[in-house]
Design a protein around this motif. Structure first.
Motif, PDB file in Angstrom:
ATOM      1  N   ASN A  45      40.821  47.680  36.836  1.00 36.73           N
ATOM      2  CA  ASN A  45      42.258  47.597  37.095  1.00 36.73           C
ATOM      3  C   ASN A  45      42.820  48.918  37.617  1.00 36.73           C
ATOM      4  N   LEU A  46      42.354  50.015  37.053  1.00 39.20           N
ATOM      5  CA  LEU A  46      42.843  51.335  37.453  1.00 39.20           C
ATOM      6  C   LEU A  46      42.536  51.617  38.917  1.00 39.20           C
ATOM      7  N   PHE A  47      41.336  51.262  39.347  1.00 33.13           N
ATOM      8  CA  PHE A  47      40.919  51.556  40.721  1.00 33.13           C
ATOM      9  C   PHE A  47      40.999  50.341  41.639  1.00 33.13           C
ATOM     10  N   LYS A  48      41.600  49.243  41.132  1.00 28.86           N
ATOM     11  CA  LYS A  48      41.774  48.016  41.912  1.00 28.86           C
ATOM     12  C   LYS A  48      40.468  47.581  42.574  1.00 28.86           C
ATOM     13  N   MET A  49      39.405  47.561  41.770  1.00 34.44           N
ATOM     14  CA  MET A  49      38.090  47.222  42.285  1.00 34.44           C
ATOM     15  C   MET A  49      37.853  45.715  42.285  1.00 34.44           C
TER      16      MET A  49
END
Length: 77
Positions: A45-49
């Motif tokens: 979620n943090l890096f929108k992977m």
């Protein structure tokens, strides 16, 4: 051991004795899968992977033998 030796790198955390760190390993092991899943979700979620495949590093497996076969051979792996 690296975590213990370099604990001064972590901001705003109190110093931890080595025996306390070792004692925590049993608790971490009991919750290993849940911790891995939560860390994965947070990073995703943090890096929108978008993740299709996940690879992870496995330590080198070492054994010694005087006989080679289809599973083991002489030399470096």
């Amino acid at each position: 051991m690296g975590t213990y030796n370099h604990q001064n790198r972590y901001v705003s955390l109190p110093s931890v004795d080595l025996n306390h760190l070792y004692r925590s390993l049993d608790i971490l092991c009991e919750h290993k899968e849940m911790l891995e899943e939560q860390l994965f979700r947070k990073n995703r979620n943090l890096f929108k992977m978008k993740v299709d495949v996940v690879f992870y590093d496995v330590p080198t497996f070492h054994f010694e033998s005087v006989k080679s076969d289809t599973l083991k051979d002489f030399g470096y792996n």
